[in-house]
Design a protein around this motif. Structure first.
Motif, PDB file in Angstrom:
ATOM      1  N   VAL A 188      23.614  56.302  32.129  1.00 41.86           N
ATOM      2  CA  VAL A 188      24.085  56.172  33.507  1.00 41.86           C
ATOM      3  C   VAL A 188      25.419  56.864  33.786  1.00 41.86           C
ATOM      4  N   LEU A 189      26.184  57.219  32.757  1.00 41.69           N
ATOM      5  CA  LEU A 189      27.549  57.715  32.981  1.00 41.69           C
ATOM      6  C   LEU A 189      27.643  59.232  32.900  1.00 41.69           C
ATOM      7  N   HIS A 190      28.266  59.826  33.922  1.00 41.07           N
ATOM      8  CA  HIS A 190      28.526  61.264  33.903  1.00 41.07           C
ATOM      9  C   HIS A 190      30.026  61.483  34.098  1.00 41.07           C
ATOM     10  N   VAL A 242      39.882  49.163  32.556  1.00 32.01           N
ATOM     11  CA  VAL A 242      38.912  48.153  32.994  1.00 32.01           C
ATOM     12  C   VAL A 242      37.928  47.859  31.861  1.00 32.01           C
ATOM     13  N   CYS A 243      37.570  48.899  31.114  1.00 28.55           N
ATOM     14  CA  CYS A 243      36.598  48.705  30.043  1.00 28.55           C
ATOM     15  C   CYS A 243      37.179  47.822  28.941  1.00 28.55           C
ATOM     16  N   LYS A 244      38.467  47.962  28.683  1.00 24.47           N
ATOM     17  CA  LYS A 244      39.101  47.151  27.628  1.00 24.47           C
ATOM     18  C   LYS A 244      39.493  45.764  28.155  1.00 24.47           C
ATOM     19  N   MET A 270      38.853  44.120  31.089  1.00 23.11           N
ATOM     20  CA  MET A 270      37.928  43.274  31.849  1.00 23.11           C
ATOM     21  C   MET A 270      36.567  43.181  31.161  1.00 23.11           C
ATOM     22  N   ILE A 271      35.948  44.321  30.899  1.00 22.29           N
ATOM     23  CA  ILE A 271      34.574  44.312  30.383  1.00 22.29           C
ATOM     24  C   ILE A 271      34.533  43.907  28.914  1.00 22.29           C
ATOM     25  N   GLY A 272      35.538  44.352  28.149  1.00 31.99           N
ATOM     26  CA  GLY A 272      35.612  43.949  26.743  1.00 31.99           C
ATOM     27  C   GLY A 272      34.944  44.923  25.790  1.00 31.99           C
ATOM     28  N   ASP A 273      34.344  45.995  26.314  1.00 33.02           N
ATOM     29  CA  ASP A 273      33.658  46.926  25.416  1.00 33.02           C
ATOM     30  C   ASP A 273      34.618  47.952  24.798  1.00 33.02           C
ATOM     31  N   ALA A 274      35.717  48.236  25.492  1.00 29.14           N
ATOM     32  CA  ALA A 274      36.678  49.251  25.015  1.00 29.14           C
ATOM     33  C   ALA A 274      35.935  50.490  24.514  1.00 29.14           C
ATOM     34  N   ALA A 275      34.975  50.938  25.309  1.00 32.80           N
ATOM     35  CA  ALA A 275      34.079  52.008  24.861  1.00 32.80           C
ATOM     36  C   ALA A 275      34.619  53.401  25.139  1.00 32.80           C
ATOM     37  N   ILE A 276      35.686  53.491  25.964  1.00 31.66           N
ATOM     38  CA  ILE A 276      36.255  54.809  26.258  1.00 31.66           C
ATOM     39  C   ILE A 276      37.762  54.768  26.074  1.00 31.66           C
ATOM     40  N   THR A 277      38.330  55.943  25.801  1.00 36.50           N
ATOM     41  CA  THR A 277      39.769  55.981  25.512  1.00 36.50           C
ATOM     42  C   THR A 277      40.321  57.345  25.895  1.00 36.50           C
ATOM     43  N   GLU A 319      28.913  59.605  22.809  1.00 43.60           N
ATOM     44  CA  GLU A 319      28.108  58.641  23.574  1.00 43.60           C
ATOM     45  C   GLU A 319      28.792  57.285  23.531  1.00 43.60           C
ATOM     46  N   THR A 320      28.701  56.558  24.641  1.00 41.09           N
ATOM     47  CA  THR A 320      29.502  55.332  24.721  1.00 41.09           C
ATOM     48  C   THR A 320      28.912  54.125  23.986  1.00 41.09           C
ATOM     49  N   ASN A 321      27.630  54.024  23.823  1.00 35.65           N
ATOM     50  CA  ASN A 321      26.995  52.848  23.233  1.00 35.65           C
ATOM     51  C   ASN A 321      27.613  51.555  23.762  1.00 35.65           C
ATOM     52  N   CYS A 322      27.734  51.463  25.073  1.00 34.53           N
ATOM     53  CA  CYS A 322      28.407  50.311  25.681  1.00 34.53           C
ATOM     54  C   CYS A 322      27.381  49.497  26.473  1.00 34.53           C
ATOM     55  N   SER A 323      27.877  48.551  27.286  1.00 31.49           N
ATOM     56  CA  SER A 323      26.928  47.727  28.031  1.00 31.49           C
ATOM     57  C   SER A 323      26.486  48.409  29.336  1.00 31.49           C
ATOM     58  N   ASP A 324      26.928  49.649  29.565  1.00 24.52           N
ATOM     59  CA  ASP A 324      26.513  50.418  30.745  1.00 24.52           C
ATOM     60  C   ASP A 324      26.666  49.616  32.039  1.00 24.52           C
ATOM     61  N   CYS A 325      27.826  49.016  32.198  1.00 18.83           N
ATOM     62  CA  CYS A 325      28.056  48.201  33.393  1.00 18.83           C
ATOM     63  C   CYS A 325      28.397  49.061  34.601  1.00 18.83           C
ATOM     64  N   GLY A 326      28.941  50.264  34.349  1.00 18.00           N
ATOM     65  CA  GLY A 326      29.312  51.141  35.457  1.00 18.00           C
ATOM     66  C   GLY A 326      30.604  50.766  36.137  1.00 18.00           C
ATOM     67  N   GLU A 327      31.358  49.845  35.571  1.00 17.85           N
ATOM     68  CA  GLU A 327      32.607  49.445  36.212  1.00 17.85           C
ATOM     69  C   GLU A 327      33.633  50.583  36.159  1.00 17.85           C
ATOM     70  N   CYS A 328      33.547  51.426  35.116  1.00 17.22           N
ATOM     71  CA  CYS A 328      34.454  52.580  35.026  1.00 17.22           C
ATOM     72  C   CYS A 328      34.199  53.544  36.187  1.00 17.22           C
ATOM     73  N   ILE A 329      32.937  53.650  36.586  1.00 15.52           N
ATOM     74  CA  ILE A 329      32.593  54.500  37.727  1.00 15.52           C
ATOM     75  C   ILE A 329      33.225  53.931  38.994  1.00 15.52           C
TER      76      ILE A 329
HETATM   77  S1  SF4 Z   1      29.937  51.535  31.629  1.00 17.27           S
HETATM   78 FE1  SF4 Z   1      31.159  49.671  31.403  1.00 17.27          FE
HETATM   79  S2  SF4 Z   1      31.171  49.296  29.217  1.00 17.27           S
HETATM   80 FE2  SF4 Z   1      30.504  51.434  29.498  1.00 17.27          FE
HETATM   81  S3  SF4 Z   1      32.371  52.686  29.366  1.00 17.27           S
HETATM   82 FE3  SF4 Z   1      32.077  52.179  31.530  1.00 17.27          FE
HETATM   83  S4  SF4 Z   1      33.270  50.283  31.842  1.00 17.27           S
HETATM   84 FE4  SF4 Z   1      32.990  50.555  29.652  1.00 17.27          FE
END
Ligand code: SF4
Ligand code: SF4
Ligand code: FES
Length: 826
Positions: free
Chosen positions: A145-147, A162-164, A166-173, A214-224
């Motif tokens: 889902v992420l571009h 937000v990913c770290k 709020m979401i807790g995945d810390a998938a991007i940096t 690749e993020t291997n995260c929960s794909d919440c889209g909150e970063c978008i």
């Molecule tokens: S989709 Fe959600 S979990 Fe994945 S990188 Fe964005 S904020 Fe983090």
């Protein structure tokens, strides 16, 4: 009983000469916003830590230039938003952001709602003073889902924050970009904050933190959602619409009980086809965070073209001869009220296995505690709690709101956490340094609650038998340890001046053996922890902690000892300073639990509503009579925050509704929303008309959507609780009814951007031993599923999803969320 403690002392400050009230300890920026005053700010996100990436929020406070997003208000503080120097800094910052920013606003997905555009205009940037050679930066897809387009990125770090936090995945940096060095002359000539910001900006870019691309995260889209420019967008939305073409429909996220606020953004499908469709979901991201199902599972409408009169007549006949109506939590309060009225007037059974166990648990809890509902909610926990306990919930899968709150407490409130669950999860311990996880055996949830009582209860308040029982687990033993000991020894040395021997004292360190008393808590061992270390760990976790909360999940409602568990929860509330929140399983489980008298089993001729039945009403378009999906309905839903929230129809629906059937069967009012003011006041609803329900947040984040359910609190005796049933432990191969993170029901599966399959989810190790496909054999049937490795799972328990109603997974599991099974390779 109180909500999580809110210490909100107010202070007086002046902003640009006018006096305002602000919460003590609040950042100047938030205080200004709460008083409806605008301060430019790009990188700061409410509910997350300040990163100081943009520096545009500069203000003067008591004569000193400060960043308003990380400077706290003080009594009597005088704040000036604009000074000549600050205006010069801000203008330079915006010029820097505009250096080399591609001139593609005409086609950019963010155009029209871009903060770079807005601030460039707001600060009057009409010329450019700076330049630097540009660096080639390639766009990339990070996940399904992420571009990410780094050419557009202004490295504000909102996405990583937000990913770290709020979401807790810390998938991007942030990572190195390899951009050109700034011209040294700028250091002397340009405003200093703008220079520092540019220096960092020029060197950085955003990337998945695992280094794989690749993020291997929960794909919440909150970063978008939080990205102020067009750098991070949904792959699906790229080049699909201009922001200004879209109409926003305020609604409630339908799939989970979080009840998150969403806007369905709609416009006609094409020039030829004027039927409106949903292009994307957005949210008030300062105050609400969505999960992947809320953001991406939006196109689940029933596109039926017209009313099928024959099917309608057949449905009336089906209801007339029905013994049972089987449904799930995906109904509005109004629909639940219709079904309850149908039961009262026609005597049908109401069978809803998604909600019944939860309803019974609430009844047990109310009888034991005198409280009709739990005491706190996830927002209050995030604001105030600094110690959070989770029992009975696979936090990563069950409730995004709980997961976010659990993580946010660690990050923002310097929190501690206890996490009890039989399925090991590698993500939870990464939320913070002070988290102790217990991967206990299935069935020991009572032991977890007893451990909480032992750790937190005011022992004076506990019934003596409970106190004795808890103390029976405390063991004292002696242990020999080696310790360093400093000793003073005397020795004779030669005095070179006098030539005589003299006695001198000297300190030496020796290892000595010592016997010490060790106190260990047998409950810690029983729960799979290390009792020899836990006391010291817990002491550290408790340092400076003042506000305690406990999250309870679905495992407890389906537990063999659910009644005793509900009593233990009541006892914890009565004797510990801990506030409690319970996750309603799925969508509107709370509304259904409050409105409907549910039955324990179905029998006879059954009408299924989005469920199996002899006659099937279906919003999926797969039944005998079509129904509208939740994104085509007006009505209300109850959420984990105990609110009754209005939701609106985003997509036109041309078929019959449940209310049309009710008009024929029981003489219903004209519209579905006419039922809103008839919802049962004795269960906490208010006699308020749908059209008078509010649907907004205040600038300080206060949630004004709908209304909060009235709760009743009656003084009761302390409940009599049973001891922990250690014999109830499940051994052997165990299946757990649990969905992958973005799937909750048939409607999430129907949505084109949700990709998790209906498979068996297992740890990587387990996947290796199971092979590609297995038959999971239960006592009363079996199901064959592909095996999918979930890298974040640990241990042997396998997860069987329930999101496809037709698969009958609830029936396989019966009254429990865990079952012993046989796994046969296929
Ligand atoms: S989709 Fe959600 S979990 Fe994945 S990188 Fe964005 S904020 Fe983090
Ligand atoms: S991708 Fe967007 S949110 Fe993330 S740093 Fe870049 S501009 Fe900021
Ligand atoms: S908003 Fe304060 S530094 Fe960016």
């Amino acid at each position: 009983m109180s909500e999580v403690k809110t210490v909100e002392n107010m202070v007086s400050i002046t902003i640009d000469g006018t006096e305002y009230q602000a919460k003590e300890g609040e950042f100047i920026l938030n205080a200004a916003r709460a008083n409806d005053i605008f301060v430019p700010a790009i990188c700061y996100l409410t509910r997350c830590s300040p990163t100081l990436a943009c520096r545009i929020c500069l203000v003067e406070a008591d004569g000193k230039q400060v960043y308003s997003c990380n400077t706290k208000v003080k009594e009597g503080m005088e704040v000036t938003i604009d000074t000549p120097n600050i205006l010069e800094e801000r203008r330079a910052i915006m010029e820097v952001y505009d250096v080399n920013h591609p001139l593609q606003c005409g086609v950019c997905d963010q155009s029209g709602e871009c903060e770079l555009q807005n601030y460039t205009l707001e600060l009057g940037v009409d010329s450019q003073s700076y330049m630097i050679p540009d660096t080639k930066r390639e766009s990339a897809n990070w996940s399904s889902v992420l571009h990410y387009d780094p050419g557009l990125c202004i490295v504000c770090e909102r996405c990583t924050t937000v990913c770290k936090d709020m979401i807790g995945d810390a998938a991007i940096t942030t990572t190195k970009r390899g951009g050109a060095d700034l011209d040294k002359a700028y250091k002397e000539t340009m405003p200093k904050d703008a220079y520092s910001m540019w220096n960092k900006l020029q060197k950085s870019v955003i990337a998945p933190s695992n280094g794989t691309g690749e993020t291997n995260c929960s794909d919440c889209g909150e970063c978008i959602a939080v990205c102020p420019v067009g750098a991070l967008v949904s792959r699906d939305f790229v080049y699909s619409s201009n922001a200004w073409d879209l109409k926003r429909i305020p609604a409630v996220a339908a799939h989970t009980s979080d009840g998150a606020q969403v806007y369905y953004e709609v416009k006609p499908t094409s020039i030829e086809d004027r039927t409106e469709k949903i292009y994307r979901v957005t949210n008030e991201w300062s105050f609400v965070s969505l999960d992947g199902s809320a953001r991406f599972a939006y196109d689940f409408q029933n596109t039926i073209a017209s009313k099928d009169e024959a099917a309608f007549t057949a449905a009336i006949e089906a209801f007339k001869k029905a013994d049972t109506v089987r449904f799930n939590a995906m109904v509005t309060n109004e629909e639940a009220m219709m079904l309850q009225t149908l039961k009262e007037k026609m005597g049908v059974k109401l069978y809803n296995p998604e909600v019944r166990a939860f309803q019974k648990f609430l009844n047990h809890y109310e009888a034991a505690s005198g409280n009709s509902l739990w005491s706190t909610d996830t927002d209050a926990i995030m604001k105030n709690s600094d110690f959070v306990i989770s029992i009975g919930s696979a936090l990563r899968n069950d409730s995004p709101a709980m997961k976010y709150a659990y993580n946010n407490v660690q990050k923002m409130n310097k929190g501690s956490g206890l996490y009890f669950h039989p399925v090991g999860d590698t993500l939870i311990p990464t939320f913070g340094k002070n988290i102790e996880t217990f991967n206990h055996k299935v069935g020991l949830e009572e032991a977890a609650l007893y451990l909480v009582l032992g750790l937190f209860a005011d022992k004076e308040k506990l019934p003596s038998d409970v106190k004795e029982y808890i103390e029976s687990f405390i063991k004292s033993s002696t242990k020999t340890i080696k310790e360093k000991e400093v000793k003073t020894v005397k020795e004779m040395v030669l005095n070179e001046e006098t030539g005589e021997e003299e006695e001198v004292s000297k300190k030496v360190t020796e290892m000595v053996e010592k016997e010490i008393t060790v106190i260990t808590n047998g409950l810690v061992d029983l729960l799979g922890g290390d009792a020899s270390k836990f006391d010291a760990t817990f002491e550290k976790m408790m340092k400076k902690k003042e506000s305690f909360s406990m999250m309870l999940g679905e495992d407890l409602y389906y537990h063999d000892k659910a009644e005793n568990i509900a009593k233990l929860v009541a006892l914890i509330e009565a004797t510990c300073d801990i506030d409690v929140v319970m996750t309603p399983p799925k969508s509107n489980a709370l509304g259904v639990a409050l409105i409907c008298d549910l039955d324990d089993a179905q029998s006879g001729y059954t009408v299924g509503y989005n469920e199996n039945g002899d006659f099937k009403l279906s919003a999926l378009g797969t039944g005998d009579l079509d129904m509208p999906a939740m994104n085509q309905q007006e009505g209300t839903l109850c959420n984990i925050g105990k609110r009754v929230l209005p939701t609106n129809a985003a997509i036109e629906y041309n078929g019959y509704e449940l209310n049309d059937l009710m008009k024929e069967l029981i003489g219903a009012p004209e519209l579905t929303i006419d039922w809103t003011e008839t919802l049962p006041t004795q269960r906490g609803f208010k006699a308020v008309a749908f059209d008078s329900l509010t649907n907004s947040f205040d600038n300080d984040g206060t949630d004004n959507r709908g209304y909060r359910l009235e709760t009743s609190n009656v003084e009761t005796e302390l409940p009599e609780v049973e001891k922990c049933d250690e014999g109830a432990v499940l051994e052997g191969e165990i299946a757990y009814r649990c969905n992958p993170a973005r799937q909750f029901n048939d409607f999430t599966e129907k949505s084109h951007q949700i990709f998790e399959t209906f498979s068996l989810y297992v740890s990587t190790e387990k996947a290796e031993s199971l092979g590609e496909k297995v038959e999971i054999v239960f006592e009363n049937g079996s199901i064959t599923l592909d095996v999918v490795a979930d890298e974040k799972m640990i241990g042997d328990i396998v997860k069987v999803p329930d999101f496809r109603a037709a698969e009958g997974v609830y029936d396989l599991f019966g009254g429990s969320r865990y079952q012993t099974v046989t796994l046969r390779k296929v």
